[in-house]
Design a protein around this motif. Structure first.
Motif, PDB file in Angstrom:
ATOM      1  N   ASP A 162       0.840  -1.192   0.000  1.00 38.92           N
ATOM      2  CA  ASP A 162       0.000   0.000   0.000  1.00 38.92           C
ATOM      3  C   ASP A 162       0.881   1.251   0.000  1.00 38.92           C
ATOM      4  OD1 ASP A 162       0.960   0.306   2.580  1.00 38.92           O
ATOM      5  OD2 ASP A 162      -0.933  -0.187   3.567  1.00 38.92           O
ATOM      6  N   ASP A 163       0.264   2.413   0.128  1.00 37.43           N
ATOM      7  CA  ASP A 163       1.007   3.675   0.070  1.00 37.43           C
ATOM      8  C   ASP A 163       1.974   3.847   1.237  1.00 37.43           C
ATOM      9  OD1 ASP A 163      -0.335   4.302  -2.255  1.00 37.43           O
ATOM     10  OD2 ASP A 163      -1.848   5.543  -1.253  1.00 37.43           O
ATOM     11  N   ASN A 164       1.754   3.101   2.317  1.00 39.85           N
ATOM     12  CA  ASN A 164       2.638   3.194   3.483  1.00 39.85           C
ATOM     13  C   ASN A 164       3.732   2.142   3.488  1.00 39.85           C
ATOM     14  OD1 ASN A 164       1.215   5.388   4.730  1.00 39.85           O
ATOM     15  ND2 ASN A 164      -0.385   3.933   5.319  1.00 39.85           N
ATOM     16  N   GLY A 165       3.775   1.305   2.433  1.00 42.00           N
ATOM     17  CA  GLY A 165       4.834   0.318   2.310  1.00 42.00           C
ATOM     18  C   GLY A 165       4.538  -1.033   2.916  1.00 42.00           C
ATOM     19  N   PHE A 166       3.309  -1.248   3.434  1.00 40.05           N
ATOM     20  CA  PHE A 166       2.940  -2.537   4.019  1.00 40.05           C
ATOM     21  C   PHE A 166       2.486  -3.500   2.916  1.00 40.05           C
ATOM     22  CE2 PHE A 166       2.593   0.337   7.546  1.00 40.05           C
ATOM     23  CZ  PHE A 166       2.913  -0.415   8.670  1.00 40.05           C
ATOM     24  N   VAL A 167       2.886  -4.750   3.008  1.00 32.29           N
ATOM     25  CA  VAL A 167       2.394  -5.764   2.075  1.00 32.29           C
ATOM     26  C   VAL A 167       0.926  -6.035   2.380  1.00 32.29           C
ATOM     27  CG1 VAL A 167       2.510  -8.207   1.457  1.00 32.29           C
ATOM     28  CG2 VAL A 167       4.610  -6.873   1.639  1.00 32.29           C
ATOM     29  N   VAL A 168       0.066  -5.828   1.386  1.00 30.47           N
ATOM     30  CA  VAL A 168      -1.368  -6.019   1.585  1.00 30.47           C
ATOM     31  C   VAL A 168      -1.925  -7.198   0.787  1.00 30.47           C
ATOM     32  CG1 VAL A 168      -1.844  -3.626   2.215  1.00 30.47           C
ATOM     33  CG2 VAL A 168      -1.837  -4.278  -0.202  1.00 30.47           C
ATOM     34  N   LYS A 169      -1.105  -7.738  -0.127  1.00 29.34           N
ATOM     35  CA  LYS A 169      -1.594  -8.878  -0.899  1.00 29.34           C
ATOM     36  C   LYS A 169      -0.419  -9.697  -1.418  1.00 29.34           C
ATOM     37  CE  LYS A 169      -5.330  -8.498  -3.272  1.00 29.34           C
ATOM     38  NZ  LYS A 169      -6.373  -8.159  -4.288  1.00 29.34           N
ATOM     39  N   ALA A 170      -0.595 -11.023  -1.387  1.00 33.82           N
ATOM     40  CA  ALA A 170       0.348 -11.952  -2.008  1.00 33.82           C
ATOM     41  C   ALA A 170      -0.416 -12.704  -3.085  1.00 33.82           C
ATOM     42  CB  ALA A 170       0.909 -12.913  -0.977  1.00 33.82           C
ATOM     43  N   ARG A 171       0.170 -12.770  -4.281  1.00 36.66           N
ATOM     44  CA  ARG A 171      -0.509 -13.401  -5.407  1.00 36.66           C
ATOM     45  C   ARG A 171       0.311 -14.574  -5.929  1.00 36.66           C
ATOM     46  NH1 ARG A 171      -4.020  -9.428  -7.815  1.00 36.66           N
ATOM     47  NH2 ARG A 171      -3.675  -7.339  -6.982  1.00 36.66           N
ATOM     48  N   GLY A 172      -0.306 -15.757  -5.959  1.00 40.12           N
ATOM     49  CA  GLY A 172       0.305 -16.934  -6.547  1.00 40.12           C
ATOM     50  C   GLY A 172      -0.546 -17.445  -7.696  1.00 40.12           C
ATOM     51  N   LYS A 173      -0.157 -18.575  -8.255  1.00 37.59           N
ATOM     52  CA  LYS A 173      -0.902 -19.121  -9.383  1.00 37.59           C
ATOM     53  C   LYS A 173      -2.328 -19.489  -8.988  1.00 37.59           C
ATOM     54  CE  LYS A 173      -0.802 -22.826 -12.829  1.00 37.59           C
ATOM     55  NZ  LYS A 173      -0.077 -24.024 -13.327  1.00 37.59           N
ATOM     56  N   ASP A 174      -2.469 -20.152  -7.865  1.00 31.70           N
ATOM     57  CA  ASP A 174      -3.788 -20.617  -7.431  1.00 31.70           C
ATOM     58  C   ASP A 174      -4.221 -20.055  -6.084  1.00 31.70           C
ATOM     59  OD1 ASP A 174      -4.142 -22.412  -9.671  1.00 31.70           O
ATOM     60  OD2 ASP A 174      -2.640 -23.708  -8.723  1.00 31.70           O
ATOM     61  N   VAL A 175      -3.384 -19.213  -5.483  1.00 32.51           N
ATOM     62  CA  VAL A 175      -3.666 -18.718  -4.136  1.00 32.51           C
ATOM     63  C   VAL A 175      -3.488 -17.203  -4.070  1.00 32.51           C
ATOM     64  CG1 VAL A 175      -3.043 -18.847  -1.697  1.00 32.51           C
ATOM     65  CG2 VAL A 175      -2.893 -20.890  -3.116  1.00 32.51           C
ATOM     66  N   THR A 176      -4.397 -16.536  -3.356  1.00 23.97           N
ATOM     67  CA  THR A 176      -4.267 -15.106  -3.064  1.00 23.97           C
ATOM     68  C   THR A 176      -4.455 -14.891  -1.570  1.00 23.97           C
ATOM     69  OG1 THR A 176      -5.153 -14.468  -5.238  1.00 23.97           O
ATOM     70  CG2 THR A 176      -5.177 -12.799  -3.521  1.00 23.97           C
ATOM     71  N   VAL A 177      -3.569 -14.097  -0.986  1.00 29.13           N
ATOM     72  CA  VAL A 177      -3.656 -13.799   0.436  1.00 29.13           C
ATOM     73  C   VAL A 177      -3.760 -12.290   0.622  1.00 29.13           C
ATOM     74  CG1 VAL A 177      -2.639 -14.113   2.713  1.00 29.13           C
ATOM     75  CG2 VAL A 177      -2.178 -15.789   0.910  1.00 29.13           C
ATOM     76  N   GLU A 178      -4.740 -11.830   1.384  1.00 31.73           N
ATOM     77  CA  GLU A 178      -4.899 -10.412   1.686  1.00 31.73           C
ATOM     78  C   GLU A 178      -4.584 -10.167   3.155  1.00 31.73           C
ATOM     79  OE1 GLU A 178      -8.750  -9.074   0.556  1.00 31.73           O
ATOM     80  OE2 GLU A 178      -8.462  -9.489  -1.582  1.00 31.73           O
ATOM     81  N   TYR A 179      -3.824  -9.096   3.424  1.00 30.03           N
ATOM     82  CA  TYR A 179      -3.394  -8.764   4.776  1.00 30.03           C
ATOM     83  C   TYR A 179      -3.950  -7.401   5.179  1.00 30.03           C
ATOM     84  CZ  TYR A 179       0.170 -12.299   3.656  1.00 30.03           C
ATOM     85  OH  TYR A 179       0.818 -13.441   3.274  1.00 30.03           O
ATOM     86  N   HIS A 180      -4.295  -7.290   6.471  1.00 33.77           N
ATOM     87  CA  HIS A 180      -4.783  -6.018   7.006  1.00 33.77           C
ATOM     88  C   HIS A 180      -4.011  -5.688   8.288  1.00 33.77           C
ATOM     89  CE1 HIS A 180      -8.311  -5.897   4.298  1.00 33.77           C
ATOM     90  NE2 HIS A 180      -8.268  -7.222   4.421  1.00 33.77           N
TER      91      HIS A 180
END
Length: 236
Positions: free
Chosen positions: A128-146
């Motif tokens: 995001d704009d503050n430099g935090f990882v908010v999403k990981a994208r793989g071939k079959d998997v997506t992870v969202e972080y808050h």
């Protein structure tokens, strides 16, 4: 006597001020790496640390250790999962983390020292704009972080094809004790686990030791496993 009373009052005032000290926020790197590599995030000028998870028998189950530069970048990270008999040691080299033994490029970085990609797993990270990882994208998997306002990791949602695993973390009212939390895990909306942790803290409001109780709600009756986490932390 009057002087003693004045000094005592001053000491009490200063102690009160110290107790009201505002804890430092979590950096984007610390918060994001703790999400990805499953350890409790730390705040303040951490130089190196270790976190050791032990079961009810006192046996070591997992261990994470790392060293952090004065700028807040991880210089090294070491992982050991005793039950799974797996582990790795990563060392920072320019824009990559290398395997300490094979020298293979395991993690590609963005910016100064934030996660960008796991080349071998074809996983990429969004920030995001503050430099935090908010999403990981793989071939079959997506992870969202808050994260909360202080950068502490809270909710996490993993989607893999038709399955969605959601973890919701709630911390207590005391901002100095972020690692006292309750986390509820659901699979496709059905509760599967509950995690409760409470800790003892140092002067930087980081955990020295924690009690961790994990309840498996997928079995009948639910089964609870108790763990202890021992931390060592050195500061700049």
């Amino acid at each position: 006597m009057k002087k003693i009373i004045i000094l005592s009052a001053l000491a009490a005032f200063l102690t009160g001020c110290d107790n009201q000290e505002t804890p430092q926020a979590y950096t984007p790197e610390m918060a994001s790496f703790s999400n990805e590599f499953d350890f409790d995030p730390l705040r303040g000028p951490v130089k190196d640390f270790s976190q050791t998870l032990m079961n009810e028998k006192g046996e070591v189950v997992k261990r994470v250790a790392g060293s952090v530069s004065s700028e807040g970048c991880f210089d090294t990270l070491e992982f050991h999962d005793i039950e799974a008999n797996t582990g790795a040691t990563l060392i920072l080299d320019a824009n990559y983390y290398l395997d300490a033994l094979s020298r293979e490029k395991r993690i590609k970085l963005q910016g100064k020292c934030q996660l960008a990609e796991l080349p071998a797993a074809a996983v990429t990270y969004d920030t995001d704009d503050n430099g935090f990882v908010v999403k990981a994208r793989g071939k079959d998997v997506t992870v969202e972080y808050h994260y909360d306002a202080e950068g502490y990791p809270t909710d996490q949602t993993t989607t893999a094809k038709a399955s969605t695993l959601a973890v919701t973390t709630k911390t207590g009212a005391d901002k100095k004790k972020k690692l006292d939390y309750t986390a509820v895990s659901t699979l496709n909306g059905k509760p599967v686990a509950k995690t409760v942790q409470d800790c003892d803290y140092d002067a930087h409001f980081n955990p020295v030791s924690c009690r961790l109780n994990v309840t498996d709600d997928s079995v009948t009756p639910p089964a609870t496993t108790h763990y202890v986490i021992k931390n060592t932390i050195d500061y700049y």
